[in-house]
Write a protein that holds these residues in place. Structure first.
Motif, short mmCIF file in Angstrom:
data_model
loop_
_atom_site.label_atom_id
_atom_site.label_comp_id
_atom_site.label_asym_id
_atom_site.label_seq_id
_atom_site.Cartn_x
_atom_site.Cartn_y
_atom_site.Cartn_z
N GLN A 129 0.83 -1.21 0.00
CA GLN A 129 0.00 0.00 0.00
C GLN A 129 0.87 1.25 0.00
OE1 GLN A 129 -3.04 -0.85 -0.56
NE2 GLN A 129 -2.53 -2.98 -0.09
N CYS A 188 1.60 5.23 1.03
CA CYS A 188 1.29 6.05 2.21
C CYS A 188 1.18 7.50 1.75
CB CYS A 188 2.34 5.91 3.28
SG CYS A 188 1.92 6.93 4.71
N TYR A 189 0.01 8.06 1.92
CA TYR A 189 -0.25 9.41 1.44
C TYR A 189 0.20 10.52 2.38
CZ TYR A 189 -2.33 8.13 -2.94
OH TYR A 189 -2.51 7.68 -4.21
N LEU A 207 3.46 1.78 3.02
CA LEU A 207 2.76 2.08 4.27
C LEU A 207 3.37 1.31 5.44
CD1 LEU A 207 0.42 3.37 5.85
CD2 LEU A 207 -1.04 1.51 5.03
N GLU A 235 -5.15 4.74 7.00
CA GLU A 235 -4.89 3.80 5.91
C GLU A 235 -4.72 2.38 6.45
OE1 GLU A 235 -1.79 4.82 3.16
OE2 GLU A 235 -2.57 6.84 2.86
N ARG A 262 -5.57 -1.24 -2.14
CA ARG A 262 -4.80 -0.12 -2.71
C ARG A 262 -5.71 0.83 -3.48
NH1 ARG A 262 -0.68 -2.71 -4.25
NH2 ARG A 262 -1.39 -3.35 -6.31
N ILE A 281 -7.48 2.94 -1.02
CA ILE A 281 -6.57 3.93 -0.41
C ILE A 281 -6.27 5.06 -1.38
CG2 ILE A 281 -4.17 4.27 0.34
CD1 ILE A 281 -4.40 1.61 1.85
N TRP A 295 -7.62 10.95 2.11
CA TRP A 295 -6.27 11.34 2.53
C TRP A 295 -5.33 11.53 1.34
CZ3 TRP A 295 -8.54 6.99 4.84
CH2 TRP A 295 -8.50 5.85 4.03
#
Length: 162
Positions: free
Chosen positions: A96, A98-99, A110, A128, A146, A149, A154
């Protein structure tokens, strides 16, 4: 005779100093080289300048997985739940993005946010991870997670300048 001994000791002092400086340069160069080689390399981004933060496409590409902090290290129930997810489904979190855009800290997915206490103070990482955990319990694939997300609220909250 005395002046000659003094001159020899001064020459010896300069030689010693030159050797000492040389050794210091070699050691500092070796340390710099080692530090540069040990920096984690983020996975390659897509060719079309995709703004999605880095993540691993497959479980195999994420190996070796980093160890994450223990959930018992924290008191906030959401933080504990997120760190529990990182411990229970690390392969899913490694796949995933990470924003919070923490790739500048060397994070490659992430999952890397949970190696330290970074995620404990980041609402994006926590949300997340909680979403990934919930969807994983619903038998969703890493790709489906994903997608959720990358379409989550976010995605525009983090700062790519971190």
């Amino acid at each position: 005779m005395k002046t000659r001994k003094i001159r020899k000791s001064k020459v010896a002092d300069w030689r010693f100093l030159a050797v000492l400086v040389g050794v210091a340069l070699v050691v500092s160069g070796a340390i710099f080289y080692y530090a540069a080689r040990m920096q984690p390399t983020p996975p390659p981004q897509s060719e079309n300048n995709d703004p999605t933060p880095p993540y691993f496409v497959s479980p195999a590409s994420a190996r070796p997985l980093p160890k994450t902090d223990k959930p018992s290290s924290f008191t906030n129930k959401f933080v504990v739940a997120a760190y529990s997810a990182a411990n229970e489904i690390p392969v899913v979190l490694a796949q995933q993005p990470c924003y919070c855009y923490c790739q500048r800290r060397g994070h490659r997915s992430l999952l890397d946010c949970f190696k330290t206490d970074h995620a404990a103070s980041c609402s994006i990482c926590i949300r997340e991870a909680l979403l990934a955990s919930q969807m994983h319990r619903q038998q969703k694939s890493a790709q489906e997670i994903r997608r959720a997300i990358t379409q989550g609220p976010w995605a525009g909250e983090g700062s790519s300048n971190q």
